[in-house]
Scaffold this motif. Structure first.
Motif, mmCIF file in Angstrom:
data_model
loop_
_atom_site.group_PDB
_atom_site.id
_atom_site.type_symbol
_atom_site.label_atom_id
_atom_site.label_comp_id
_atom_site.label_asym_id
_atom_site.label_seq_id
_atom_site.Cartn_x
_atom_site.Cartn_y
_atom_site.Cartn_z
ATOM 1 N N THR A 1 0.826 -1.212 0.000
ATOM 2 C CA THR A 1 0.000 0.000 0.000
ATOM 3 C C THR A 1 0.862 1.264 0.000
ATOM 4 O OG1 THR A 1 -0.199 -0.163 2.428
ATOM 5 C CG2 THR A 1 -1.998 -1.072 1.103
ATOM 6 N N ARG A 2 2.069 1.173 0.559
ATOM 7 C CA ARG A 2 2.956 2.332 0.507
ATOM 8 C C ARG A 2 3.398 2.605 -0.931
ATOM 9 N NH1 ARG A 2 5.711 5.272 4.247
ATOM 10 N NH2 ARG A 2 5.032 3.884 5.932
ATOM 11 N N GLN A 3 3.551 1.546 -1.722
ATOM 12 C CA GLN A 3 3.879 1.741 -3.138
ATOM 13 C C GLN A 3 2.693 2.323 -3.903
ATOM 14 O OE1 GLN A 3 5.168 -2.068 -4.551
ATOM 15 N NE2 GLN A 3 7.163 -1.977 -3.540
ATOM 16 N N LEU A 4 1.481 1.885 -3.545
ATOM 17 C CA LEU A 4 0.280 2.386 -4.212
ATOM 18 C C LEU A 4 -0.038 3.816 -3.798
ATOM 19 C CD1 LEU A 4 -2.004 -0.777 -3.905
ATOM 20 C CD2 LEU A 4 -0.863 0.066 -5.964
ATOM 21 N N VAL A 5 0.196 4.132 -2.517
ATOM 22 C CA VAL A 5 -0.076 5.482 -2.000
ATOM 23 C C VAL A 5 1.200 5.987 -1.335
ATOM 24 C CG1 VAL A 5 -1.606 6.913 -0.579
ATOM 25 C CG2 VAL A 5 -2.463 4.793 -1.568
ATOM 26 N N PRO A 6 2.152 6.484 -2.109
ATOM 27 C CA PRO A 6 3.410 6.980 -1.515
ATOM 28 C C PRO A 6 3.169 8.258 -0.732
ATOM 29 C CG PRO A 6 3.337 7.479 -3.852
ATOM 30 C CD PRO A 6 2.129 6.631 -3.571
ATOM 31 N N ASP A 7 4.130 8.556 0.139
ATOM 32 C CA ASP A 7 4.018 9.767 0.949
ATOM 33 C C ASP A 7 4.071 11.010 0.076
ATOM 34 O OD1 ASP A 7 3.835 8.256 3.214
ATOM 35 O OD2 ASP A 7 5.976 8.305 3.618
ATOM 36 N N ALA A 8 4.923 11.002 -0.929
ATOM 37 C CA ALA A 8 5.042 12.128 -1.879
ATOM 38 C C ALA A 8 5.210 13.456 -1.161
ATOM 39 C CB ALA A 8 3.813 12.186 -2.788
ATOM 40 N N GLY A 9 5.970 13.410 -0.070
ATOM 41 C CA GLY A 9 6.244 14.649 0.652
ATOM 42 C C GLY A 9 5.103 15.128 1.523
ATOM 43 N N GLN A 10 4.009 14.346 1.610
ATOM 44 C CA GLN A 10 2.860 14.803 2.374
ATOM 45 C C GLN A 10 2.855 14.284 3.805
ATOM 46 O OE1 GLN A 10 -0.921 14.375 0.245
ATOM 47 N NE2 GLN A 10 0.232 13.989 -1.605
ATOM 48 N N GLU A 11 3.648 13.256 4.078
ATOM 49 C CA GLU A 11 3.616 12.664 5.407
ATOM 50 C C GLU A 11 4.135 13.661 6.444
ATOM 51 O OE1 GLU A 11 2.803 9.253 7.835
ATOM 52 O OE2 GLU A 11 2.319 9.771 5.769
ATOM 53 N N ILE A 12 3.364 13.841 7.466
ATOM 54 C CA ILE A 12 3.731 14.764 8.538
ATOM 55 C C ILE A 12 4.258 13.936 9.694
ATOM 56 C CG2 ILE A 12 2.880 16.528 10.107
ATOM 57 C CD1 ILE A 12 0.713 17.162 8.055
ATOM 58 N N ALA A 13 5.544 13.987 9.922
ATOM 59 C CA ALA A 13 6.155 13.169 10.968
ATOM 60 C C ALA A 13 7.252 13.977 11.654
ATOM 61 C CB ALA A 13 6.730 11.892 10.366
ATOM 62 N N PRO A 14 7.486 13.702 12.934
ATOM 63 C CA PRO A 14 8.569 14.400 13.644
ATOM 64 C C PRO A 14 9.911 14.141 12.982
ATOM 65 C CG PRO A 14 7.134 13.230 15.179
ATOM 66 C CD PRO A 14 6.751 12.781 13.808
ATOM 67 N N LYS A 15 10.756 15.142 13.012
ATOM 68 C CA LYS A 15 12.072 15.032 12.383
ATOM 69 C C LYS A 15 13.153 14.670 13.394
ATOM 70 C CE LYS A 15 15.191 17.725 9.404
ATOM 71 N NZ LYS A 15 15.375 19.031 8.705
ATOM 72 N N TYR A 16 13.003 15.139 14.631
ATOM 73 C CA TYR A 16 14.077 14.984 15.611
ATOM 74 C C TYR A 16 13.755 13.994 16.729
ATOM 75 C CZ TYR A 16 15.621 19.286 13.356
ATOM 76 O OH TYR A 16 16.007 20.220 12.428
ATOM 77 N N LEU A 17 12.485 13.693 16.962
ATOM 78 C CA LEU A 17 12.127 12.824 18.076
ATOM 79 C C LEU A 17 12.627 11.405 17.819
ATOM 80 C CD1 LEU A 17 8.475 14.016 18.815
ATOM 81 C CD2 LEU A 17 10.657 14.946 19.632
ATOM 82 N N SER A 18 13.228 10.811 18.828
ATOM 83 C CA SER A 18 13.803 9.471 18.696
ATOM 84 C C SER A 18 13.418 8.644 19.915
ATOM 85 C CB SER A 18 15.328 9.556 18.589
ATOM 86 O OG SER A 18 15.921 8.295 18.756
ATOM 87 N N ALA A 19 12.837 7.470 19.667
ATOM 88 C CA ALA A 19 12.446 6.591 20.773
ATOM 89 C C ALA A 19 13.664 6.112 21.556
ATOM 90 C CB ALA A 19 11.661 5.401 20.223
ATOM 91 N N GLU A 20 14.781 5.912 20.858
ATOM 92 C CA GLU A 20 16.002 5.440 21.532
ATOM 93 C C GLU A 20 16.525 6.470 22.531
ATOM 94 O OE1 GLU A 20 15.500 5.405 18.310
ATOM 95 O OE2 GLU A 20 15.341 3.249 17.892
ATOM 96 N N ALA A 21 16.252 7.754 22.270
ATOM 97 C CA ALA A 21 16.772 8.814 23.140
ATOM 98 C C ALA A 21 15.998 8.945 24.442
ATOM 99 C CB ALA A 21 16.732 10.153 22.400
#
Length: 531
Positions: A301-321
């Motif tokens: 489904t990711r291939q059928l509906v790519p993010d194409a720059g629209q995905e809104i996700a944190p850039k710096y947050l890291s679970a490991e940190a």
């Protein structure tokens, strides 16, 4: 024929009444179960089956699961499984129809109506009323269809349908897409099979199409949502279709197995029980067999509906940190600064729109969505940090993210006022527009200072913003007096736009108060004890 249509209407309406009543009765506990379910696919399957069986509203649960994924609470896998399992749980409604309980349909309607008159017991009364309508609707459909099955025309139509299982599948798919309910299509198939209008195999082909088509409501509702929402909806629909195809190809053995299951089913046997049990087996099997295929489904489904720059996700947050309070807090601060930049650009574009009467309002809307989703992600991240490090609450950072999100709402409110004037073919006076644009420009400069104080933990800048708040209050008061002066002079534009003008000044004042509070939070973060 009219009797059968009346039965269909009672069936669909009864399902709706029953689902609404159960949502009121189990809404609180169900929400807790759904929150618990987001931890993983297995939990999602258990919760979806349970809540689907209790609420009988699988479509609403599927949309809720997609909503949880959109706001970052659930991932692709739990959200998909939750929606699939809810369909399986909701099939208990058809099992009730296939039991001797249907003989008590009208008494249930009567008792439900009387109980519903009592305010405290109203949800229970509506649940009984809805159940009775559902059962009576199916009984009416069976009774109304039985005379039709004796005619030569119906015999020819039935023979044509039974000769084309694929055609029945497509018909079921279309009906489920229109009605938004797999249960409704299965009930139609049950009534046709029970009245002799269709053979068991044909009824099962119709039911399979309905089960697959019930996913269309998720696709149609989520298509304007985020790429993740569209991927989950497409995976739900695609998997239901894919799972139904082998059963349609092997319809003869599938029919024989369903008949044997019905014969072993205690309360009742026959075509009605066979359809109900096959309906349950199809949805339960689809949700269970999807569990080992979640990763391939997500990749496809990711291939059928790519993010194409629209995905809104944190850039710096890291679970490991999260193991390090200092590192995680620093990363969260960088993310807060990132949404602060989005807010700054929103307000900058709004200043241009106020000054020139035109601009890119759509860009402001896109940035507000980004601010909303990132602010939520930051707050959830910091709550996880707080849980791992009790006593070191990152409350100031949480409040900063929340304050920036609130300011984004205020900026959009300013644009909505402007749009409302355009819709009414009204314009601010030249002096009024200039004053509003200058005031917004001042607020923008103070926002830059406050965000700089937050990003650098600069106490001096924070104190400067706080100290200048009083000057802004005086300035905005002078602008109100200037507007009043134009009203007193009878300026036509000012009189026509006075409410919008004053409201914009109020919003600018509230926005500046938020900027001042953000500066105070920056000052708190500057203290060594802050988390």
């Amino acid at each position: 024929m009219l009797e059968a249509l009346g039965g269909l209407a009672l069936l669909v309406r009864g399902l709706g009444v029953l689902a609404q009543a159960l949502a009121v009765l189990v809404g609180g506990p169900a929400r807790k179960v759904l929150t618990w379910a987001t931890a993983g696919p297995l939990r999602a399957w258990l919760a979806g089956t349970l809540v689907g069986a209790i609420s009988l509203n699988s479509s609403a649960l599927g949309l809720t699961a997609i909503g949880l994924a959109e706001v970052g609470i659930a991932g692709f896998a739990p959200a998909l499984v939750l929606g699939l399992a809810a369909k399986g749980g909701a099939t208990v409604a058809l099992l009730l129809v296939a039991t001797p309980l249907s003989a008590f349909a009208l008494p249930l309607v009567g008792v439900g109506f009387v109980v519903g008159l009592l305010k405290r017991l109203q949800p229970w009364g509506e649940a009984l009323l809805g159940l009775g309508m559902l059962l009576f609707g199916v009984a009416l459909m069976v009774r109304g269809l039985m005379p039709l099955t004796e005619g030569e025309l119906f015999t020819l139509v039935r023979e044509g349908l039974e000769a084309s299982p694929l055609g029945l599948w497509v018909l079921g798919f279309a009906l489920a897409s229109a009605l938004g309910s797999a249960n409704a299509v299965a009930a139609i198939a049950l009534a046709l099979a029970g009245s002799g209008g269709l053979g068991l195999g044909a009824a099962l082909a119709l039911t399979l199409g309905g089960g697959a088509g019930s996913g269309m409501i998720l696709v149609l509702t989520s298509w304007k949502g985020t790429p993740l929402a569209r991927r989950i909806a497409l995976a739900h629909l695609g998997w239901k279709v894919a799972f139904s195809v082998p059963l349609l190809i092997l319809l003869e053995p599938y029919t024989a197995l369903s008949a044997r299951l019905a014969a072993a089913f205690g309360p009742v046997s026959g075509p009605a029980a066979a359809v109900a049990l096959a309906h349950l087996a199809y949805h339960a099997g689809a949700s269970l067999l999807a569990l080992p295929l979640l990763r391939p489904l997500e990749r496809l489904t990711r291939q059928l509906v790519p993010d194409a720059g629209q995905e809104i996700a944190p850039k710096y947050l890291s679970a490991e940190a999260l193991d390090s309070r200092e590192l995680a807090s620093s990363l969260a601060l960088r993310e807060v600064g990132r949404i602060g930049d989005q807010l700054s650009q929103m307000l900058s574009e709004t200043v241009r729109i106020l000054a020139q009467g035109k601009g890119d309002a759509a860009d402001v809307a896109r940035r507000e969505e980004k601010v909303d989703q990132l602010a939520r992600a930051i707050v959830l991240y910091l709550s996880d940090l707080s849980a791992r490090h009790p006593g070191d609450s990152p409350l100031a950072l949480m409040m900063a993210a929340s304050e920036i999100e609130h300011m984004g709402d205020q900026v959009r409110r300013m644009l909505r006022k402007q749009d409302k004037l355009y819709a009414q073919n009204l314009e601010f006076s030249e002096e009024g527009r200039t004053e509003l644009a200058e005031a917004a420009e001042r607020v923008l400069k103070r926002l830059h200072l406050s965000l700089a104080a937050l990003a650098t933990r600069n106490g001096s800048l924070a104190h400067q913003v706080i100290a200048e708040r009083r000057h802004m209050e005086v300035y905005l008061l002078e602008l109100r007096r200037s507007h009043l002066s134009r009203l007193e002079k009878g300026r036509v534009e000012s009189r026509a736009t006075t409410l919008a003008h004053l409201d914009l000044l109020i919003v600018l004042d509230e926005l500046d108060q938020s900027i001042t509070r953000l500066a105070a939070l920056s000052r708190d973060l500057h203290q060594p004890a802050a988390g």
